[in-house]
Design an enzyme around this catalytic site. Structure first.
Site, PDB file in Angstrom:
ATOM      1  N   ARG A   1       2.003   3.910  -4.577  1.00 26.64           N
ATOM      2  CA  ARG A   1       2.506   5.150  -3.985  1.00 26.64           C
ATOM      3  C   ARG A   1       3.997   5.012  -3.718  1.00 26.64           C
ATOM      4  O   ARG A   1       4.452   4.013  -3.164  1.00 26.64           O
ATOM      5  CB  ARG A   1       1.785   5.458  -2.676  1.00 26.64           C
ATOM      6  CG  ARG A   1       0.337   5.826  -2.896  1.00 26.64           C
ATOM      7  CD  ARG A   1      -0.029   7.214  -2.377  1.00 26.64           C
ATOM      8  NE  ARG A   1       0.834   8.268  -2.853  1.00 26.64           N
ATOM      9  CZ  ARG A   1       1.246   9.304  -2.116  1.00 26.64           C
ATOM     10  NH1 ARG A   1       0.879   9.394  -0.861  1.00 26.64           N
ATOM     11  NH2 ARG A   1       2.022  10.239  -2.611  1.00 26.64           N
TER      12      ARG A   1
ATOM     13  N   TYR B   1      -0.007   0.410   6.732  1.00 27.92           N
ATOM     14  CA  TYR B   1      -0.319   1.255   7.882  1.00 27.92           C
ATOM     15  C   TYR B   1      -0.964   0.410   8.972  1.00 27.92           C
ATOM     16  O   TYR B   1      -1.647  -0.575   8.698  1.00 27.92           O
ATOM     17  CB  TYR B   1      -1.292   2.360   7.480  1.00 27.92           C
ATOM     18  CG  TYR B   1      -0.706   3.427   6.590  1.00 27.92           C
ATOM     19  CD1 TYR B   1      -0.120   4.566   7.133  1.00 27.92           C
ATOM     20  CD2 TYR B   1      -0.747   3.309   5.205  1.00 27.92           C
ATOM     21  CE1 TYR B   1       0.401   5.557   6.321  1.00 27.92           C
ATOM     22  CE2 TYR B   1      -0.225   4.298   4.381  1.00 27.92           C
ATOM     23  CZ  TYR B   1       0.348   5.420   4.952  1.00 27.92           C
ATOM     24  OH  TYR B   1       0.864   6.392   4.138  1.00 27.92           O
TER      25      TYR B   1
END
Lengths: 219, 233
Positions: B149, B100
């Site tokens: 994830r 991110y």
């Protein structure tokens, strides 16, 4: 062998297009890294053009793609701030929460309803700071109908919060006779009632878990 | 008028395998109260609230981001199959390497100067939406030993009412990480499949981008009014 995509045989359906599975899409957490995608500068200021609400320090300026909102005028009503902290079950501040508010205008009408204040949308969004603090600038809503005291609907999102937590904020001294608040067990009502910290500044902490746990609603 | 309550596919708030829920999930059951105008109304005028739409995440910077360009499209419907128009759909995601842009993401994968991973689109009269982005990468996290994830895109929907507000995630088909992911696994089977997009040749564009279809279903309006004394279910 020839391959023609027009003759392809699609694989089994796995998503919500399958009539056998069709139904509400389940919630998932916002995770810890939503601050650049959801809060926007000005999102926590429902009456003016300040840049309250976002945390642009958490990502480079070059990547700040979200815009300031553009209010169309000054809403009617008494300008207030609502402030407080978000705390977890250990009493630790939650520095990565996001709050949303939804409220009526000074006459108790929601945006889009007949006669509502055209300059007041009534929706705001704020990220919490490192100390778990949040802050909104808005107006004191009016009573809604005859049996609902002035209140603000609040949603809490955070890492570890799989489902949005829905609650309400009432104002001490103005909360009498509210039909929803009267359904809250008396010993827990104080978790929903903001107190006047200073003139026109109202304070309420949201506690996700534990002894002083905020009352959350099943919507 | 009121909206349906959560259906059987809703995850619990407390799901101990997802460690962060242990101190952040409320322990009291949520209090059921009749829905009032506060819950059955919602914000509109999304562009005035948040500024312009940003439906193409690959053209926000000087050059194309790294990774595989994808199109994600679908409809926002309610559980009775009706289109939900004028719904703000906000998206945020990691880049192709699984990182991110957020300053607190410490995962040691490269940043992409041409990818922010934030976008916003509004549904049309038929409830349709479409955005262009980069397929996000998987990334490790500290939840449990060797936790990763699955690739995912976060979605936020502001539907017609406060009661229909939804934040969720889109997963990709055939991702082996879904079965070890406690966040996805908080949703019981078979409802977990509602979170998996479908690869779709009809969305795929030749020589340009792979296409995925993902329909989001919000709560529907109840046919009969909520009974005032029905609050202990």
């Amino acid at each position: 062998m020839t391959i023609d995509v027009a003759d392809r045989r699609p694989g089994p359906r796995q998503d919500n297009q399958d009539p056998a599975l069709f139904g509400q899409t389940p919630s998932q957490t916002v995770g810890p890294f939503f601050h650049y995608g959801l809060p926007w500068k000005g999102g926590a200021d429902l009456v003016g053009q300040s840049d309250m609400g976002a945390r642009p320090e958490l990502f480079p300026e070059a990547h700040y793609v979200l815009n300031l909102s553009a209010p169309t005028g000054t809403p009617q009503g008494r300008v207030i701030e609502i402030v407080g902290r978000v705390l977890d079950g250990d009493g630790t501040p939650v520095p990565d929460a996001m709050l949303e508010i939804w409220q009526a205008d000074v006459a108790g009408r929601y945006h889009g309803e007949t006669g509502s204040d055209p300059h007041f949308v009534g929706f705001g969004r704020a990220a919490t700071a490192e100390d778990g603090g949040y802050r909104f600038r808005t107006i004191l809503p009016g009573s809604i109908g005859t049996d609902h005291a002035p209140h603000i609907a609040v949603s809490i999102f955070a890492r570890g919060v799989i489902k949005r937590l829905a609650t309400r904020l009432y104002f001490a001294g103005l909360e009498a006779g509210d039909a929803t608040l009267s359904r809250v067990p008396a010993e827990r009502r104080a978790t929903l009632v903001a107190t006047a910290a200073r003139d026109d500044i109202w304070s309420l902490d949201f506690v996700l878990q534990g002894e002083r746990e905020t009352v959350f609603f099943d919507l | 008028m009121s909206y349906h309550r959560e259906d059987a596919g809703a995850p619990p708030s407390l799901f101990p395998d997802y460690g962060a829920t242990r101190t952040r999930a409320p322990l009291h059951p949520p209090l059921r109260v009749p829905q009032t105008r506060t819950e059955t109304t919602g914000p509109a005028g999304w562009d005035r609230l948040m500024g312009s739409a940003l439906a193409d995440l690959t053209t926000q910077h000087a050059a194309m981001p790294q990774g595989q360009r994808i199109i994600v499209t679908g409809r926002v419907l309610d559980e009775d199959g009706r289109a939900v128009p004028d719904t703000v759909l906000e998206i945020w995601q990691a880049n192709a390497a699984g990182r991110y842009i957020h300053g607190k993401d410490q995962w040691d994968a490269p940043h992409d100067p041409n990818f922010t991973g934030a976008g916003r689109v509004v549904t049309d009269a038929e409830g349709r939406y479409r955005f262009v982005t980069i397929r996000p990468g998987a990334y490790p996290w500290g939840n449990h030993r060797n936790a990763w994830r699955p690739a995912h895109i976060h979605l936020s929907l502001l539907g017609p009412a406060f009661a229909t507000r939804l934040v969720t995630q889109l997963y990709f088909p055939d991702d082996p990480l879904i079965e070890i992911d406690p966040i996805a696994n908080a949703v019981p089977m078979p409802y977990r499949q509602r979170l998996v997009a479908r690869f779709d040749m009809d969305v795929t564009e030749p020589n340009w981008a792979l296409g995925y279809r993902f329909d989001v279903v919000l709560k529907g309006r109840e046919q009969t009014p909520f009974e005032e004394d029905d609050h202990d279910h």
